[in-house]
Write an enzyme that holds these catalytic residues in place. Structure first.
Site, short mmCIF file in Angstrom:
data_model
loop_
_atom_site.label_atom_id
_atom_site.label_comp_id
_atom_site.label_asym_id
_atom_site.label_seq_id
_atom_site.Cartn_x
_atom_site.Cartn_y
_atom_site.Cartn_z
N GLY A 143 0.80 -1.23 0.00
CA GLY A 143 0.00 0.00 0.00
C GLY A 143 0.83 1.27 0.00
O GLY A 143 0.29 2.37 0.04
N SER B 254 5.08 -0.46 -6.39
CA SER B 254 5.04 -0.68 -7.84
C SER B 254 5.36 0.63 -8.57
O SER B 254 6.10 0.64 -9.55
CB SER B 254 3.68 -1.22 -8.28
OG SER B 254 2.64 -0.32 -7.97
N ASP C 114 0.13 7.44 -7.72
CA ASP C 114 1.34 6.87 -7.09
C ASP C 114 2.59 7.25 -7.87
O ASP C 114 3.60 7.68 -7.29
CB ASP C 114 1.23 5.34 -7.00
CG ASP C 114 0.16 4.88 -6.03
OD1 ASP C 114 -0.59 5.73 -5.53
OD2 ASP C 114 0.08 3.66 -5.77
N1 LIG Z 1 11.75 -4.14 -4.98
C1 LIG Z 1 10.97 -4.74 -5.87
N2 LIG Z 1 11.48 -5.72 -6.65
C2 LIG Z 1 10.70 -6.32 -7.56
N3 LIG Z 1 9.39 -6.03 -7.77
C3 LIG Z 1 8.84 -5.08 -7.03
C4 LIG Z 1 9.59 -4.37 -6.04
N4 LIG Z 1 8.76 -3.46 -5.48
C5 LIG Z 1 7.57 -3.60 -6.09
N5 LIG Z 1 7.59 -4.57 -7.01
C6 LIG Z 1 6.47 -5.02 -7.90
O1 LIG Z 1 5.31 -4.30 -7.50
C7 LIG Z 1 4.28 -5.23 -7.08
C8 LIG Z 1 3.50 -4.65 -5.92
O2 LIG Z 1 2.63 -3.71 -6.44
P1 LIG Z 1 1.22 -3.37 -5.81
O3 LIG Z 1 0.69 -2.25 -6.61
O4 LIG Z 1 0.38 -4.59 -5.68
O5 LIG Z 1 1.59 -2.91 -4.33
P2 LIG Z 1 2.15 -1.51 -3.84
O6 LIG Z 1 2.51 -0.68 -5.01
O7 LIG Z 1 3.24 -1.79 -2.87
O8 LIG Z 1 0.91 -0.90 -3.05
P3 LIG Z 1 -0.17 0.24 -3.54
O9 LIG Z 1 -0.31 0.10 -5.02
O10 LIG Z 1 -1.45 -0.12 -2.81
O11 LIG Z 1 0.39 1.51 -3.06
C9 LIG Z 1 5.05 -6.49 -6.70
O12 LIG Z 1 4.21 -7.60 -6.86
C10 LIG Z 1 6.18 -6.49 -7.72
O13 LIG Z 1 5.73 -6.99 -8.94
C1 LIG Z 2 -6.14 2.02 -4.95
C2 LIG Z 2 -5.45 3.17 -5.64
O1 LIG Z 2 -6.31 4.32 -5.58
C3 LIG Z 2 -4.19 3.57 -4.93
C4 LIG Z 2 -3.11 2.53 -4.86
O2 LIG Z 2 -1.99 3.09 -4.17
C5 LIG Z 2 -5.20 2.80 -7.07
C6 LIG Z 2 -4.82 3.98 -7.94
O3 LIG Z 2 -5.09 5.14 -7.60
O4 LIG Z 2 -4.27 3.70 -9.02
MG LIG Z 3 1.07 -0.19 -6.51
#
Ligand SMILES: Nc1ncnc2c1ncn2[C@@H]1O[C@H](COP(=O)(O)OP(=O)(O)OP(=O)(O)O)[C@@H](O)[C@H]1O
Ligand SMILES: C[C@@](O)(CCO)CC(=O)[O-]
Ligand SMILES: [Mg+2]
Length: 411
Positions: free
Chosen positions: A144, A148, A192
């Site tokens: 979260g 990504s 993001d």
């Molecule tokens: N250090 C890393 N090395 C490799 N892949 C990564 C790394 N950091 C993020 N990722 C990629 O990003 C994905 C996570 O993305 P996701 O959007 O589900 O979660 P988040 O970006 O941490 O949370 P949110 O989108 O809610 O802020 C992982 O499954 C992987 O594919």
């Molecule tokens: C859930 C969401 O609102 C935030 C993810 O960090 C998705 C987005 O804005 O792309």
């Molecule tokens: Mg993400």
């Protein structure tokens, strides 16, 4: 040889509603970052030059044959123009079917897909030399906090540098990073990657021709972040909300409008330092997100403890479903209360907590050839450590922009 880096983020108001073009508010978590080291690939086999992606956080390394990558480019007439930033479904399909067939783990697969998509789209044929890309994050992955987006931004910045694109500003990095996010998420709002690129605190509305509005709070935004360690996928959660929206549009549309009002009021309250109003809006926004079905019992634990201890208000942050919560403290919260809060979450639930100031640097670039050979070697070794052994503290001590080592990052 160089490193690019981009921060994670915290969404303060408006996750999920942001996907439906409603305003949202977010800030960089600039000490929680991803770092990408780009260096020449030491030859594995002279006949078969490769491109390598090494991701110690996810414990994987993949090699792709340069010859195969070159032939894909030749047969598909790719990247004529890095200024035209668009997602090509046919390229996505080629990557999926020809280059990712050996990767079954979905986390690894989405990282590799984003990497290859941006590489093939941005780096031109004559600049394709065998390189090793090592990616480490000091922010929790898939929690979260925008991991990504931070890797998309670091990758886009690195590939544009390899393409020797002269950047007027960071907008092109942001546009390509949005495409990288789209490879991983499906339908991101773009909040993001915008924060990971530009840093600071922003009010953001998808599709707004005026672009994001920078926020300048009169007081620093300080909050407690709690990581539940409950895994979730942003893509799956965003798809779940879409299904709910499609099933009950007459209920969900007004809810999203109300979330937009919360974000706009929250943005003003944050800028003016109106803590009471911020706290109320945090509570309301969390309730709205619960209604969308994106909370989790593990997140409610944090919210309930905040209420029991009367120390402030908590909401989920990012896509929810696990991951992280954000707690704003009220004026009567004492240091002892906050310690009790953090200790309970850590000891009883095995959560991880951070007290963090929000805002700060966006993406940044470090040329390693400017450093002393000893410093350069020390940095390279940081990226060679196998996954579970990465020490976040050591990475921060050596690499954090503006951190103790005071390296010449270009911000
Ligand atoms: N250090 C890393 N090395 C490799 N892949 C990564 C790394 N950091 C993020 N990722 C990629 O990003 C994905 C996570 O993305 P996701 O959007 O589900 O979660 P988040 O970006 O941490 O949370 P949110 O989108 O809610 O802020 C992982 O499954 C992987 O594919
Ligand atoms: C859930 C969401 O609102 C935030 C993810 O960090 C998705 C987005 O804005 O792309
Ligand atoms: Mg993400």
């Amino acid at each position: 040889m160089f490193i690019t880096s981009a921060p994670g983020k915290v969404i303060i108001f408006g996750e999920h509603s942001a996907v439906y073009n409603k305003p949202a508010v977010a800030a960089a978590a600039s000490s929680l970052r991803s770092y990408l080291l780009v260096k020449p690939m030491e030859s594995i086999d002279d006949d078969e030059p490769v491109l390598q992606l090494n991701c110690p956080n996810l414990q994987f390394t993949f090699n792709w044959s340069m010859n195969q990558l070159l032939s894909i480019i030749d047969s598909h007439d790719l990247q004529k123009d890095t200024d035209t930033v668009q997602l090509s479904n046919s390229l996505l399909n080629i990557i999926d079917t020809q280059l990712l067939s050996e990767i079954n783990n979905p986390l690894q697969r989405s990282a590799a897909q984003c990497f290859l998509y941006l590489y093939l789209s941005i780096v031109p044929r004559d600049k394709r030399t065998p390189l090793q890309f090592s990616l480490i994050s000091t922010l929790p992955v898939g929690a979260g906090l925008g991991s990504s987006a931070s890797i998309s931004v670091a990758l886009a910045q690195a590939f544009l540098k390899l393409n020797s694109v002269t950047l007027q500003d960071k907008s092109l990095i942001n546009q390509w990073a949005f495409i990288g996010e789209t490879c991983m998420h499906g339908t991101p709002s773009g909040i993001d990657n915008t924060i990971a690129t530009f840093g600071g605190a922003l009010q953001f509305t998808k599709g707004d021709p005026m672009g994001p509005k920078e926020l300048h709070p009169i007081k620093p935004i300080v909050a407690v972040l709690t990581y539940t360690k409950i895994p979730r996928s942003t893509k799956v959660l965003v798809e779940g909300v879409r299904e709910l929206y499609n099933t009950m549009p007459t209920i969900i549309e007004p809810l999203l409008d109300s979330m937009a009002t919360v974000a706009l009021k929250g943005s003003t309250a944050l800028e003016n330092g109106q803590l009471e109003e911020v706290l109320q809006l945090v509570r309301i926004n969390h309730g709205q997100l619960v209604s969308l079905g994106v909370s989790h019992p593990g997140l409610e634990v944090i919210r309930n403890l905040t209420t029991d201890l009367k120390i402030g208000e908590t909401k989920l942050t990012g896509a929810g479903g696990g991951g992280c919560a954000l707690t704003f403290l009220n004026n009567s919260a004492t240091t002892i209360d906050v310690e009790q809060f953090r200790n309970t979450l850590q000891e009883k639930f095995n959560y991880q907590t951070f007290e963090t100031a929000l805002g700060g640097f966006g993406c940044s670039l470090l040329e390693l050839d400017q450093l002393t050979p000893t410093r350069k070697q020390q940095i390279i070794e940081l990226f060679d450590v196998p996954g579970p052994k990465i020490s976040m503290e050591q990475v921060d001590n050596i690499l954090l922009p503006g951190g103790p080592a005071d390296l010449p990052w270009i911000l």
